[in-house]
Design a protein around this motif. Sequence first.
Motif, PDB file in Angstrom:
ATOM      1  N   VAL A  55       0.863  -1.168   0.047  1.00  0.00           N
ATOM      2  CA  VAL A  55      -0.009  -0.063   0.146  1.00  0.00           C
ATOM      3  C   VAL A  55       0.833   1.280  -0.203  1.00  0.00           C
ATOM      4  O   VAL A  55       1.780   1.438   0.864  1.00  0.00           O
ATOM      5  N   PRO A  56       0.734   2.169  -1.057  1.00  0.00           N
ATOM      6  CA  PRO A  56       1.552   3.600  -1.195  1.00  0.00           C
ATOM      7  C   PRO A  56       1.351   4.282   0.152  1.00  0.00           C
ATOM      8  O   PRO A  56      -0.007   4.510   0.693  1.00  0.00           O
ATOM      9  N   TYR A  57       2.361   4.758   0.767  1.00  0.00           N
ATOM     10  CA  TYR A  57       2.406   5.918   1.652  1.00  0.00           C
ATOM     11  C   TYR A  57       1.992   7.308   1.239  1.00  0.00           C
ATOM     12  O   TYR A  57       2.278   7.240  -0.034  1.00  0.00           O
ATOM     13  N   ALA A  58       1.637   8.167   1.886  1.00  0.00           N
ATOM     14  CA  ALA A  58       1.720   9.624   1.595  1.00  0.00           C
ATOM     15  C   ALA A  58       2.232  10.143   2.749  1.00  0.00           C
ATOM     16  O   ALA A  58       2.165   9.759   3.815  1.00  0.00           O
ATOM     17  N   LEU A  59       2.791  11.439   2.484  1.00  0.00           N
ATOM     18  CA  LEU A  59       3.333  12.276   3.713  1.00  0.00           C
ATOM     19  C   LEU A  59       2.567  13.338   4.073  1.00  0.00           C
ATOM     20  O   LEU A  59       1.969  14.204   3.156  1.00  0.00           O
ATOM     21  N   PRO A  60       2.361  13.559   5.503  1.00  0.00           N
ATOM     22  CA  PRO A  60       1.747  14.990   5.853  1.00  0.00           C
ATOM     23  C   PRO A  60       2.354  16.286   5.433  1.00  0.00           C
ATOM     24  O   PRO A  60       3.423  15.982   5.211  1.00  0.00           O
ATOM     25  N   LYS A  61       1.581  17.202   5.595  1.00  0.00           N
ATOM     26  CA  LYS A  61       2.226  18.614   5.354  1.00  0.00           C
ATOM     27  C   LYS A  61       3.294  18.682   6.483  1.00  0.00           C
ATOM     28  O   LYS A  61       4.460  19.548   6.177  1.00  0.00           O
ATOM     29  N   LYS A  62       3.176  18.416   7.762  1.00  0.00           N
ATOM     30  CA  LYS A  62       4.103  18.397   8.750  1.00  0.00           C
ATOM     31  C   LYS A  62       4.463  17.024   9.133  1.00  0.00           C
ATOM     32  O   LYS A  62       3.698  16.384   9.842  1.00  0.00           O
ATOM     33  N   LEU A  63       5.714  16.661   8.941  1.00  0.00           N
ATOM     34  CA  LEU A  63       6.219  15.152   9.313  1.00  0.00           C
ATOM     35  C   LEU A  63       6.421  15.115  10.725  1.00  0.00           C
ATOM     36  O   LEU A  63       6.070  13.838  11.313  1.00  0.00           O
ATOM     37  N   CYS A  64       6.700  16.160  11.632  1.00  0.00           N
ATOM     38  CA  CYS A  64       7.118  15.746  12.887  1.00  0.00           C
ATOM     39  C   CYS A  64       5.875  15.214  13.699  1.00  0.00           C
ATOM     40  O   CYS A  64       5.880  14.633  14.769  1.00  0.00           O
ATOM     41  N   GLU A  65       4.630  15.644  13.251  1.00  0.00           N
ATOM     42  CA  GLU A  65       3.306  15.356  14.025  1.00  0.00           C
ATOM     43  C   GLU A  65       3.082  13.600  13.743  1.00  0.00           C
ATOM     44  O   GLU A  65       2.609  13.130  14.536  1.00  0.00           O
ATOM     45  N   ALA A  66       3.663  13.230  12.736  1.00  0.00           N
ATOM     46  CA  ALA A  66       3.630  11.532  12.614  1.00  0.00           C
ATOM     47  C   ALA A  66       4.890  10.767  13.129  1.00  0.00           C
ATOM     48  O   ALA A  66       4.885   9.831  13.084  1.00  0.00           O
ATOM     49  N   VAL A  67       5.842  11.657  13.596  1.00  0.00           N
ATOM     50  CA  VAL A  67       7.179  10.827  13.893  1.00  0.00           C
ATOM     51  C   VAL A  67       6.864  10.387  15.650  1.00  0.00           C
ATOM     52  O   VAL A  67       6.517  11.241  16.470  1.00  0.00           O
ATOM     53  N   ASP A  68       7.038   9.252  15.699  1.00  0.00           N
ATOM     54  CA  ASP A  68       6.849   8.757  17.047  1.00  0.00           C
ATOM     55  C   ASP A  68       8.265   8.456  17.750  1.00  0.00           C
ATOM     56  O   ASP A  68       8.927   7.304  17.509  1.00  0.00           O
ATOM     57  N   ASP A  69       8.859   9.439  18.469  1.00  0.00           N
ATOM     58  CA  ASP A  69      10.149   9.206  19.000  1.00  0.00           C
ATOM     59  C   ASP A  69      10.064   8.914  20.769  1.00  0.00           C
ATOM     60  O   ASP A  69      10.866   9.250  21.251  1.00  0.00           O
ATOM     61  N   THR A  70       8.819   8.145  20.904  1.00  0.00           N
ATOM     62  CA  THR A  70       8.877   7.817  22.350  1.00  0.00           C
ATOM     63  C   THR A  70      10.027   6.928  22.766  1.00  0.00           C
ATOM     64  O   THR A  70      10.598   7.351  23.947  1.00  0.00           O
ATOM     65  N   ALA A  71      10.551   6.146  21.847  1.00  0.00           N
ATOM     66  CA  ALA A  71      11.645   5.218  22.381  1.00  0.00           C
ATOM     67  C   ALA A  71      12.901   6.282  22.795  1.00  0.00           C
ATOM     68  O   ALA A  71      13.779   6.118  23.397  1.00  0.00           O
ATOM     69  N   LEU A  72      13.166   7.073  22.057  1.00  0.00           N
ATOM     70  CA  LEU A  72      14.287   8.003  22.136  1.00  0.00           C
ATOM     71  C   LEU A  72      13.837   9.227  23.498  1.00  0.00           C
ATOM     72  O   LEU A  72      14.830   9.342  24.337  1.00  0.00           O
ATOM     73  N   LYS A  73      12.721   9.233  23.942  1.00  0.00           N
ATOM     74  CA  LYS A  73      12.380  10.102  25.143  1.00  0.00           C
ATOM     75  C   LYS A  73      12.635   9.343  26.191  1.00  0.00           C
ATOM     76  O   LYS A  73      13.112  10.095  27.316  1.00  0.00           O
ATOM     77  N   GLU A  74      12.920   8.253  26.268  1.00  0.00           N
ATOM     78  CA  GLU A  74      13.098   7.483  27.359  1.00  0.00           C
ATOM     79  C   GLU A  74      14.549   7.624  27.708  1.00  0.00           C
ATOM     80  O   GLU A  74      14.629   7.700  28.998  1.00  0.00           O
ATOM     81  N   ILE A  75      15.485   8.070  26.872  1.00  0.00           N
ATOM     82  CA  ILE A  75      16.954   8.371  27.585  1.00  0.00           C
ATOM     83  C   ILE A  75      17.409   9.717  27.357  1.00  0.00           C
ATOM     84  O   ILE A  75      18.258  10.059  27.787  1.00  0.00           O
ATOM     85  N   PHE A  76      16.401  10.361  26.399  1.00  0.00           N
ATOM     86  CA  PHE A  76      16.617  12.025  26.323  1.00  0.00           C
ATOM     87  C   PHE A  76      15.271  12.588  26.539  1.00  0.00           C
ATOM     88  O   PHE A  76      14.658  12.966  25.705  1.00  0.00           O
TER      89      PHE A  76
END
Length: 196
Positions: A55-76
Amino acid sequence: MARLTRSGAAFFAALLVAGAAGCTRSESTGGPPPTPTGSGTVAPSPKPSATDAGVPYALPKKLCEAVDDTALKEIFPIGGGQPITDAPGLCATSRATPTMAVSFSVNAELLRDATWAERFVDTGRRLAKGTPTDVPGVGSAAYWVGDKNKVELTTSHGNLVLKILCETVNDRHRLPADVPARLGQVANATFMRLAP
């Protein structure tokens, strides 16, 4: 200037096609590449399903809203405030601890289909500076390159390629050893959020 841009685009396309010609696939079927192996200590979860890969992806106008950085937040745990860049194909921000700051970015590229995305990743692996290390359980295939203060993970799922970079702001600092696996978790969670 336009001629240089077209020439650059033509060169990139030729590089991608040339690299794709050398891609290895299963000998008898010409199917997907073998399952990556490597020394990753954590298999990121959840992982996008293989049935979604076509299934083809599409990108939102603002990518940061779609980035899930929870795993990085645990250490930073300390956020850097507003994103430095937030566009359809790029999210750049920062995270920190009381003693160390890192820059964090996600570059998203949409390609024609999953085959082209896999070729893009395979070509990047062959041309990488440094020794690529596979990260099992991330996207369709993933690898990272880097050193003590910089890790870049590249992966694809469907027609979407993600390049995720985490780098210390100060060269004296060292990234924790599990950053590649955490970036894999960020990738899988972001694939899930962007899934059509």
